[in-house]
Enzyme design. Structure first.
Site, PDB file in Angstrom:
ATOM      1  N   THR A   1       0.872  -1.175   0.000  1.00  0.00           N
ATOM      2  CA  THR A   1       0.000   0.000   0.000  1.00  0.00           C
ATOM      3  C   THR A   1       0.903   1.217   0.000  1.00  0.00           C
ATOM      4  O   THR A   1       1.677   1.427   0.935  1.00  0.00           O
ATOM      5  CB  THR A   1      -0.906  -0.003   1.237  1.00  0.00           C
ATOM      6  OG1 THR A   1      -1.785  -1.120   1.147  1.00  0.00           O
ATOM      7  CG2 THR A   1      -1.729   1.280   1.301  1.00  0.00           C
TER       8      THR A   1
ATOM      9  N   LYS B   1      -7.470   1.395  -2.696  1.00  0.00           N
ATOM     10  CA  LYS B   1      -7.073   1.052  -1.331  1.00  0.00           C
ATOM     11  C   LYS B   1      -7.226   2.256  -0.407  1.00  0.00           C
ATOM     12  O   LYS B   1      -7.643   2.121   0.756  1.00  0.00           O
ATOM     13  CB  LYS B   1      -5.625   0.547  -1.317  1.00  0.00           C
ATOM     14  CG  LYS B   1      -5.088   0.177   0.073  1.00  0.00           C
ATOM     15  CD  LYS B   1      -5.776  -1.049   0.680  1.00  0.00           C
ATOM     16  CE  LYS B   1      -5.350  -1.326   2.114  1.00  0.00           C
ATOM     17  NZ  LYS B   1      -4.046  -1.988   2.256  1.00  0.00           N
TER      18      LYS B   1
ATOM     19  N   LYS C   1       0.438   5.745   8.134  1.00  0.00           N
ATOM     20  CA  LYS C   1       1.067   5.866   6.807  1.00  0.00           C
ATOM     21  C   LYS C   1      -0.013   5.953   5.728  1.00  0.00           C
ATOM     22  O   LYS C   1       0.014   6.842   4.864  1.00  0.00           O
ATOM     23  CB  LYS C   1       1.964   4.652   6.532  1.00  0.00           C
ATOM     24  CG  LYS C   1       2.510   4.609   5.111  1.00  0.00           C
ATOM     25  CD  LYS C   1       2.957   3.206   4.680  1.00  0.00           C
ATOM     26  CE  LYS C   1       1.784   2.291   4.387  1.00  0.00           C
ATOM     27  NZ  LYS C   1       2.120   1.038   3.696  1.00  0.00           N
TER      28      LYS C   1
END
Lengths: 292, 292
Positions: A98, A173, A241
């Site tokens: 990701t 995502k 993150k």
């Protein structure tokens, strides 16, 4: 055609079982990871060790990467020892990490210049999904490249969908993580409210888990919060993150997303306060201790 | 013992079908509503009309109320024509309205002084739950009173749970609405992000509806947002009322709930901008038009 060779870089909690499934399907598999000990299981299963991303790049037809942060992705793809510079023409590069959508686009374009193809393919489903090969894989890239690697993706994932061109997998995502963030804030604030109102929060859950308030987060993370089980299913530092990538993308698109902004602020405080190694449900601790 | 008489005040979208179920179970039912025409169906089914809350109070053993706002509850319970002043000793008062927990406590205490019993019993499940008698009913009050009316509550609800003393039903409903708010913000921000990122949001949903981002709001309201169907399943103006009650309670408890605070601000803007008669999913319009 000679047997193809698959490469896998990054054998952490997610990568190790994913690489294991690919090897178990009978593919010739070369692996590299920063920490060699993490490769033991897949090496025992017949994979071969290589000492650098460069060595993987030089020998493989399809290369998967599953690392931690965008900076790790940049190093593996763009470093002097990296995939873009060293892969053979025609190689397909698949990033499961990701990571930043704009980085996925840059990888795709740089790969293209060197006769390579790249797709971004972040996953959801966590370590359990990786172990059970039931991951959801969100893909961005060219249709033709996608079709070539789809059978390999279906070895590790159950729901494998091409979402658009380069970066579209990462963007999907991010949409996923934004929804998770909202559901998580709804869950923690509902519980904190219930507790402060003098309710038995576990009993209150019985009244709310199956209606309009229903969510995966409420069903799975609310009980963990109340049992004070803050072990990482998904690390807070990794969620931070993701939230930062989503927020950076939103800023670049000039889109205001105040709930996402709030979530990033709260998770930044968690990580600052030393809770980055706890699971995302540890946001409950942050609320208990006070947000100021 | 002579047949008991049930009263029902407030025959709106929720109250009318609920009263209908109670009448259909064979109970003698007296009804009152501000707008008499809304009583037609239940009167056709054999209920009897009374011209005021006072008349209901004077003749009934159990009285249900399902009105709009806390000020309506206050009027029906505490007005000179109201239930507290006019009900017979031993009467049980049940408020289905989603209302202020502190008002529920005040009703309970005032009722007690006059030899009455009161419970708060807000519901979730919407008009469909009311029609199908599948509502969740969150009850606050005395155990003994709860046991007496539980068989009646089970006529209109499927999940009927005593959550604690007076006000606990309302507090549980507030916890429910807080979770709904988080899930709704997660849903709308995920879609707005996806759209601005150039994804096909409906296609993106295929990748995210079944994992950690899964929620009732995402499954049910995301498709409505994308189809631009903003018809009220649940009115924005009513959701704003609930969020304000929750926020007032949180303030009274000195609990900081920033996602709830954000939700209240956004729904206040929706209502100010003339979207109060639309469903909660119309928050999508607010994001499209800009939040400033």
């Amino acid at each position: 055609m000679a047997q193809r060779t698959i490469g896998f870089i990054g054998l952490g909690v997610m990568g190790a079982p994913m690489a294991g499934h690919i090897r178990a399907s009978g593919e010739r598999l070369l692996v590299y990871s920063r920490t060699k000990s993490k490769a033991r299981l897949v090496l025992d299963a017949g994979a071969e060790w290589r000492d650098s991303p460069k060595r993987i790049a030089q020998e493989c037809d399809v290369i998967f990467t599953m690392v931690g942060y965008p900076k790790d992705v940049e190093e593996i793809y763009f470093g002097s020892d990296g995939l873009i510079e060293n892969a053979r023409s025609g190689t397909i590069l698949v990033d499961f990490t990701t990571s930043r959508p704009d980085l996925a686009v840059r990888i795709y374009e740089s790969a293209k210049v060197r006769g390579l193809n790249a797709i971004d393919a972040p996953v959801s489903g966590g370590d359990i999904g990786a172990k059970n090969a039931t991951l959801t894989i969100m893909v961005g890239g060219e249709e033709e490249t996608f079709q070539k690697v789809k059978p390999l993706l279906e070895i590790v994932g159950r729901t494998v969908i091409l979402q658009g061109g380069p970066g579209a997998g990462q963007h999907t995502k991010m949409a996923n993580q934004i929804a998770v963030a909202g559901n998580l804030l709804g869950t923690v604030e509902a519980l904190i409210y219930a507790k402060n109102a003098g309710l038995d929060p576990k009993h209150a859950l019985l009244s709310i888990v199956n209606g309009a308030a229903q969510s995966w987060q409420l069903s799975n993370n609310a009980p963990r919060m109340l049992e004070r089980n803050f072990d990482p299913g998904f690390y807070s530092k990794h969620f931070l993150k993701d939230l930062r990538i989503a927020l950076d993308s939103a800023h670049a698109m000039h889109v205001e997303l105040p709930m996402l902004t709030l979530s990033e602020r709260l998770f930044a405080k968690m990580v600052n306060d030393g809770m980055g190694e706890l699971g995302t449900q540890a946001i409950y601790l942050l609320y208990e201790r006070g947000l100021a």
